[in-house]
Write an enzyme that holds these catalytic residues in place. Structure first.
Site, PDB file in Angstrom:
ATOM      1  N   CYS A 112       0.858  -0.906  -0.205  1.00 47.05           N
ATOM      2  CA  CYS A 112      -0.185   0.026  -0.096  1.00 47.05           C
ATOM      3  C   CYS A 112       1.029   1.408  -0.271  1.00 47.05           C
ATOM      4  O   CYS A 112       0.228   2.685  -0.101  1.00 47.05           O
ATOM      5  CB  CYS A 112      -0.927  -0.388   1.207  1.00 47.05           C
ATOM      6  N   HIS A 279      -4.393   6.539   2.033  1.00 47.73           N
ATOM      7  CA  HIS A 279      -4.397   5.243   1.454  1.00 47.73           C
ATOM      8  C   HIS A 279      -5.696   4.890   1.889  1.00 47.73           C
ATOM      9  O   HIS A 279      -6.576   5.245   2.484  1.00 47.73           O
ATOM     10  CB  HIS A 279      -3.398   4.503   1.545  1.00 47.73           C
ATOM     11  N   ASN A 309      -9.964  -0.733  -2.532  1.00 42.64           N
ATOM     12  CA  ASN A 309      -8.341  -0.923  -1.996  1.00 42.64           C
ATOM     13  C   ASN A 309      -7.820  -1.547  -3.223  1.00 42.64           C
ATOM     14  O   ASN A 309      -8.076  -2.327  -3.646  1.00 42.64           O
ATOM     15  CB  ASN A 309      -8.226  -1.442  -0.684  1.00 42.64           C
TER      16      ASN A 309
HETATM   17  O1  UT7 Z   1      -4.413  -1.448   2.574  1.00 44.90           O
HETATM   18  C1  UT7 Z   1      -3.920  -2.328   3.425  1.00 44.90           C
HETATM   19  C2  UT7 Z   1      -4.182  -2.190   4.759  1.00 44.90           C
HETATM   20  N1  UT7 Z   1      -5.414  -2.929   5.631  1.00 44.90           N
HETATM   21  C3  UT7 Z   1      -6.217  -2.492   6.450  1.00 44.90           C
HETATM   22  O2  UT7 Z   1      -5.573  -1.152   6.502  1.00 44.90           O
HETATM   23  C4  UT7 Z   1      -7.201  -2.766   6.749  1.00 44.90           C
HETATM   24  C5  UT7 Z   1      -7.156  -2.527   7.975  1.00 44.90           C
HETATM   25  N2  UT7 Z   1      -8.792  -3.511   8.103  1.00 44.90           N
HETATM   26  C6  UT7 Z   1     -10.235  -3.162   8.144  1.00 44.90           C
HETATM   27  O3  UT7 Z   1     -10.509  -2.351   7.476  1.00 44.90           O
HETATM   28  C7  UT7 Z   1     -11.388  -3.584   9.179  1.00 44.90           C
HETATM   29  O4  UT7 Z   1     -10.402  -4.545   9.852  1.00 44.90           O
HETATM   30  C8  UT7 Z   1     -12.401  -4.260   7.896  1.00 44.90           C
HETATM   31  C9  UT7 Z   1     -13.404  -3.958   7.481  1.00 44.90           C
HETATM   32  C10 UT7 Z   1     -10.744  -5.447   7.376  1.00 44.90           C
HETATM   33  C11 UT7 Z   1     -12.770  -5.692   8.899  1.00 44.90           C
HETATM   34  O5  UT7 Z   1     -13.870  -4.334  10.522  1.00 44.90           O
HETATM   35  P1  UT7 Z   1     -14.246  -5.018  11.390  1.00 44.90           P
HETATM   36  O6  UT7 Z   1     -14.642  -3.736  11.997  1.00 44.90           O
HETATM   37  O7  UT7 Z   1     -12.463  -4.668  12.279  1.00 44.90           O
HETATM   38  O8  UT7 Z   1     -14.973  -6.299  11.436  1.00 44.90           O
HETATM   39  P2  UT7 Z   1     -14.210  -7.254  11.829  1.00 44.90           P
HETATM   40  O9  UT7 Z   1     -13.372  -8.298  11.397  1.00 44.90           O
HETATM   41  O10 UT7 Z   1     -14.488  -7.197  13.431  1.00 44.90           O
HETATM   42  O11 UT7 Z   1     -15.265  -8.641  12.543  1.00 44.90           O
HETATM   43  C12 UT7 Z   1     -17.057  -8.310  12.502  1.00 44.90           C
HETATM   44  C13 UT7 Z   1     -17.596  -9.003  11.927  1.00 44.90           C
HETATM   45  C14 UT7 Z   1     -17.154 -10.020  12.333  1.00 44.90           C
HETATM   46  O12 UT7 Z   1     -18.886 -11.363  12.782  1.00 44.90           O
HETATM   47  P3  UT7 Z   1     -18.844 -11.897  14.552  1.00 44.90           P
HETATM   48  O13 UT7 Z   1     -17.552 -12.484  14.457  1.00 44.90           O
HETATM   49  O14 UT7 Z   1     -18.554 -10.191  15.326  1.00 44.90           O
HETATM   50  O15 UT7 Z   1     -19.956 -12.049  14.306  1.00 44.90           O
HETATM   51  C15 UT7 Z   1     -16.993 -10.531  10.840  1.00 44.90           C
HETATM   52  O16 UT7 Z   1     -16.791 -12.438  10.964  1.00 44.90           O
HETATM   53  O17 UT7 Z   1     -18.146  -8.604  10.545  1.00 44.90           O
HETATM   54  C16 UT7 Z   1     -18.010 -10.400  10.470  1.00 44.90           C
HETATM   55  N3  UT7 Z   1     -17.736  -9.582   8.907  1.00 44.90           N
HETATM   56  C17 UT7 Z   1     -18.344  -9.986   7.689  1.00 44.90           C
HETATM   57  N4  UT7 Z   1     -19.575  -9.873   7.728  1.00 44.90           N
HETATM   58  C18 UT7 Z   1     -20.297  -9.808   6.288  1.00 44.90           C
HETATM   59  C19 UT7 Z   1     -15.809 -10.444   8.099  1.00 44.90           C
HETATM   60  N5  UT7 Z   1     -16.100  -9.278   6.823  1.00 44.90           N
HETATM   61  C20 UT7 Z   1     -17.769 -10.335   6.641  1.00 44.90           C
HETATM   62  C21 UT7 Z   1     -18.015  -9.595   5.000  1.00 44.90           C
HETATM   63  N6  UT7 Z   1     -19.323  -9.586   5.161  1.00 44.90           N
HETATM   64  N7  UT7 Z   1     -17.228  -8.975   3.616  1.00 44.90           N
END
Ligand code: UT7
Length: 352
Positions: A112, A279, A309
């Site tokens: 990135c 980014h 992204n």
């Molecule tokens: O460019 C490279 C650098 N990358 C980044 O900067 C990414 C940084 N991280 C993020 O942007 C976020 O952490 C994510 C978008 C990847 C995830 O968002 P979050 O608010 O941190 O969600 P989470 O990982 O804590 O997941 C929350 C819930 C989980 O379910 P439970 O365990 O609460 O039941 C996941 O299983 O959301 C669920 N989940 C989804 N649900 C529907 C994860 N992905 C999805 C999805 N659709 N696509």
């Protein structure tokens, strides 16, 4: 002497994939993707269209805007984590494809932060006097990370097959990553210019490799013998792994620090920045970084809603769009900042 961006261009694949299309393939919703990441759609490359091909489209556009031809360019820097081949890098692929002379090409991989590092490298090479004009490309094709046999071909109209229950489950297991990414490229012609206020002012770049597992591809590497096996692929070790929350926290912490550091080094006030280009990994990250630095939303453009992204592509695509629609105008102070796999991160300043 200053390093000046004299032309930019982008290469965006034609296949627009809305969030709703992904709900056919995995357990996700448009609402989850929008509210958690800001992504509304992304563009997927055609089969056979690699990051070098998208990069070539962007590069041709950038050369046109800069009113330069391939024979004016003395070196190429290509930033990508998704090159056409394991080796060589995309530099020679682009060189031959576009008919450049036998000029040096540099392949860099800071994910990135690729464009951020690439622009700093271009500036150093220009300042050294080695070259006068460099083409810098940031391009990615992420779709090969996604298992096309699991129905992704339907999203770009290549099949009307519905996924099986098993494929739906496999897609759901990686939904936290796949929904975020899109394919795309940006390019800039960077030239040594003797006079004037325009140009690159410097960067603060950082690396911390102490937690590579936060965002990496565990398999398909030369620690394994052989470096790729059917077992690694079956176990999805060829697909990036990401500790989303931990990367999120690092991004929100480190990008504002880098912005403050580069401003201090250049003796400018953070408030003097006219446009902050962050980014595009997650709209919530963009908003949190802007908030911490006290920036009004209109000073912090975003396009993640349209492209997702695009890793090394995001900053040059965003810069190109902002120059094109007048959000970046001559004389404005632009700040670039990024954080991604490595971790690599940093910030740089540019007077438009
Ligand atoms: O460019 C490279 C650098 N990358 C980044 O900067 C990414 C940084 N991280 C993020 O942007 C976020 O952490 C994510 C978008 C990847 C995830 O968002 P979050 O608010 O941190 O969600 P989470 O990982 O804590 O997941 C929350 C819930 C989980 O379910 P439970 O365990 O609460 O039941 C996941 O299983 O959301 C669920 N989940 C989804 N649900 C529907 C994860 N992905 C999805 C999805 N659709 N696509």
């Amino acid at each position: 002497m200053k390093s000046v961006i004299t032309g930019t261009g982008i290469g965006i694949p034609r296949n627009v994939v809305k969030n709703d299309a992904l709900t056919e393939l995995m357990d996700t919703t448009d609402e989850w993707i929008r509210t958690r990441s800001g992504v509304e759609q992304r563009c997927y490359a055609d089969p056979g269209q690699g990051s070098a091909e998208l990069g070539a489209i962007a590069a041709a556009n950038a050369l046109g805007v800069a009113e330069r031809t391939t024979s004016d360019i003395e070196a190429i820097i290509f930033a990508t984590m998704t090159p056409n081949y394991f080796f060589p890098g995309n530099g020679p692929v682009l060189q031959a494809k576009m008919g450049f002379g036998e000029i040096p090409t540099y392949d860099i991989r800071q994910q990135c932060s690729g464009f951020l590092y690439g622009l700093d490298l271009a500036d150093s090479l220009l300042k050294s006097g080695k070259y006068r004009r460099i083409l810098l490309v940031g391009a990615e094709v992420h779709t090969p990370f996604m298992p096309w046999q699991n129905g992704w071909d339907a999203t770009i109209g290549l099949s009307d097959r519905r996924v099986t229950a098993e494929e739906y489950a496999a897609n759901t297991a990686i939904r936290d990553r796949t929904v975020l990414f899109g394919d795309g490229a940006g390019a800039a012609v960077v030239e040594a210019v003797e006079d004037g206020e325009r140009g690159y002012l410097g960067a603060k770049l950082f690396t911390d490799g102490s937690n590579i597992e936060a965002l990496y591809v565990p398999g398909v590497g030369f620690r394994h013998r052989p470096y790729v096996t059917a077992r690694q692929i079956e176990e999805s070790l060829s697909i990036p792994k990401m500790e989303g929350r931990s990367v999120f926290k690092e991004a929100v912490l480190r990008m504002p620090m880098a912005v403050r550091a580069v401003c201090a080094a250049a003796s400018v006030d953070v408030d003097d920045i006219d446009v902050l280009l962050i980014h595009q990994a997650n709209l919530r990250i963009v908003e949190a970084v802007a908030r911490q630095l006290g920036f009004a939303p209109e000073k912090v453009p975003h396009n993640i809603e349209r492209y997702g992204n695009t890793t090394a592509g995001t900053l040059p695509i965003l810069f190109h769009e902002c120059v094109g629609d007048g959000r970046i105008r001559p004389g404005m102070l632009v700040c670039f900042t990024a954080l991604g796999s490595g971790l690599h991160w940093g910030a740089s300043l540019y007077r438009a």
